[in-house]
Design a protein around this motif. Structure first.
Motif, PDB file in Angstrom:
ATOM      1  N   ASP A 269       0.810  -1.220   0.000  1.00 36.28           N
ATOM      2  CA  ASP A 269       0.000   0.000   0.000  1.00 36.28           C
ATOM      3  C   ASP A 269       0.843   1.270   0.000  1.00 36.28           C
ATOM      4  O   ASP A 269       0.318   2.362  -0.259  1.00 36.28           O
ATOM      5  N   GLU A 270       2.126   1.148   0.280  1.00 39.14           N
ATOM      6  CA  GLU A 270       3.034   2.284   0.093  1.00 39.14           C
ATOM      7  C   GLU A 270       3.511   2.355  -1.352  1.00 39.14           C
ATOM      8  O   GLU A 270       3.658   3.445  -1.921  1.00 39.14           O
ATOM      9  N   LEU A 271       3.731   1.180  -1.932  1.00 37.45           N
ATOM     10  CA  LEU A 271       4.223   1.122  -3.313  1.00 37.45           C
ATOM     11  C   LEU A 271       3.132   1.452  -4.326  1.00 37.45           C
ATOM     12  O   LEU A 271       3.369   2.193  -5.292  1.00 37.45           O
ATOM     13  N   GLY A 272       1.936   0.914  -4.110  1.00 34.87           N
ATOM     14  CA  GLY A 272       0.862   1.036  -5.104  1.00 34.87           C
ATOM     15  C   GLY A 272       0.593   2.448  -5.587  1.00 34.87           C
ATOM     16  O   GLY A 272       0.602   2.709  -6.803  1.00 34.87           O
ATOM     17  N   PRO A 273       0.339   3.418  -4.681  1.00 36.41           N
ATOM     18  CA  PRO A 273       0.044   4.779  -5.148  1.00 36.41           C
ATOM     19  C   PRO A 273       1.203   5.449  -5.873  1.00 36.41           C
ATOM     20  O   PRO A 273       1.009   6.394  -6.633  1.00 36.41           O
ATOM     21  N   ARG A 274       2.409   4.961  -5.628  1.00 29.44           N
ATOM     22  CA  ARG A 274       3.573   5.517  -6.322  1.00 29.44           C
ATOM     23  C   ARG A 274       3.713   4.951  -7.736  1.00 29.44           C
ATOM     24  O   ARG A 274       4.449   5.495  -8.553  1.00 29.44           O
ATOM     25  N   VAL A 275       3.015   3.836  -7.983  1.00 30.91           N
ATOM     26  CA  VAL A 275       3.080   3.185  -9.284  1.00 30.91           C
ATOM     27  C   VAL A 275       1.963   3.664 -10.207  1.00 30.91           C
ATOM     28  O   VAL A 275       2.170   3.871 -11.395  1.00 30.91           O
ATOM     29  N   ARG A 276       0.766   3.832  -9.642  1.00 30.65           N
ATOM     30  CA  ARG A 276      -0.338   4.373 -10.448  1.00 30.65           C
ATOM     31  C   ARG A 276      -1.273   5.175  -9.547  1.00 30.65           C
ATOM     32  O   ARG A 276      -1.563   4.778  -8.412  1.00 30.65           O
ATOM     33  N   VAL A 277      -1.775   6.279 -10.078  1.00 27.94           N
ATOM     34  CA  VAL A 277      -2.552   7.212  -9.258  1.00 27.94           C
ATOM     35  C   VAL A 277      -3.900   6.635  -8.861  1.00 27.94           C
ATOM     36  O   VAL A 277      -4.488   7.053  -7.853  1.00 27.94           O
TER      37      VAL A 277
END
Length: 317
Positions: A269-277
């Protein structure tokens, strides 16, 4: 029964032929080499015969514009100037470099690192000198092995890439057939001249005989023999189209690697938003979607995935 002269029987006799007169074939060869040596694009890897530096350039140049490769190549060699330096590097640093320079397909960085390790551990720090030996290195296929053998050791066969196919197809009417291209490319290349010849014919395809031909502007040295120039038919072999990069798995895999290169590790959940908005933990592009991409990267040896306290964390290997 007399065997047909290969210069007049390229493909079942139905294609325009190379000059049958040996003197004319010599003229074809000399014209191209003279044209190349008089003026060509000054890429820095053309000024070296170091097999490591050439291998790095060849791997970086796969499906990447050469003008973009130059600064990445220079920065890579400044950081890891020898195969020994690269072999001693942390692979995660190499992959992070690759991703940060948008060089595509991060597996190439992994294989390049492993190839450097092989050179140091299996070949006593010396590169194999022929295409067959070079193919023993991880990730080095026939084309790359031949290019390194040619440009580093002047010991390669004729290189056949998209540019060379287009040149041979137009100039000599070679049919759109891989075996025919290989056969004619080998026929035309003068013995013992793979370094200058392969550079020259690829330069011809990149500068004078591109998708939009520039025969006169670039002073193409083969105009007097060229079938396309004579007929005005500048069609070219079919080139497979690349799938769209935007929105592809490859794009998001690259984003994951690039993001992890900036952190020691991140939870899903830290990585996900950094990968796609539009990342939403329980949505279509949520944890399951992200886990699937991370599993691919883990299988490729690029990312380590670990579960702790009911949470999943990812980091570069």
């Amino acid at each position: 029964m007399t065997e047909p002269d290969p210069t007049t029987s390229i493909a079942a006799g139905d294609a325009p032929a190379l000059p049958a007169n040996p003197d004319s074939l010599d003229a074809v060869r000399a014209a191209l080499i003279d044209w190349y040596e008089a003026d060509h694009r000054d890429f820095p890897w053309r000024r070296t015969e170091d097999p490591y530096e050439i291998l790095v350039s060849e791997v970086m140049s796969q499906q990447t514009q050469l003008d973009r490769v130059v600064p990445a190549w220079e920065a890579f060699l400044e950081r890891w100037p020898t195969a020994a330096d690269l072999a001693a590097a942390d692979r995660s640093d190499v992959v992070a470099f690759w991703s940060s320079h948008s060089l595509g397909y991060n597996n190439r960085a992994k294989y390049l690192h492993e190839a450097a390790t092989q050179v140091e551990t299996e070949f006593d720090g010396a590169f194999p000198t022929d295409p067959e030996g070079l193919q023993e290195l991880m990730g080095v296929g026939p084309y790359t092995a031949n290019a390194v053998a040619s440009f580093a050791f002047n010991a390669g066969d004729a290189v056949v890439d998209t540019n060379v196919k287009r040149v041979l197809y137009r100039a000599f009417g070679v049919p759109d057939d891989d075996e025919a291209f290989e056969r004619v490319a080998s026929l035309v290349m003068p013995d013992g001249e793979s370094r200058v010849w392969n550079n020259a014919i690829m330069e011809l395809g990149g500068v004078a005989c591109g998708t939009r031909p520039r025969c006169d502007e670039a002073g193409c040295p083969w105009r007097e023999w060229c079938h396309a120039y004579e007929t005005g038919d500048f069609t070219a072999p079919d080139v497979p189209t690349q799938p769209s990069f935007e929105g592809s798995r490859r794009q998001f895999r690259g984003r994951i690697v690039r993001t992890l290169g900036e952190y020691d590790e991140l939870s899903l959940d830290e990585l996900g938003p950094r990968v796609r908005v539009d990342y939403s933990p329980d949505g279509q592009h949520g944890r399951e979607w992200l886990r699937d991409l991370l599993t691919d990267l883990d299988d490729d040896g690029l990312v380590a995935v670990e579960k702790r306290d009911d949470r999943t964390f990812a980091r570069l290997r």
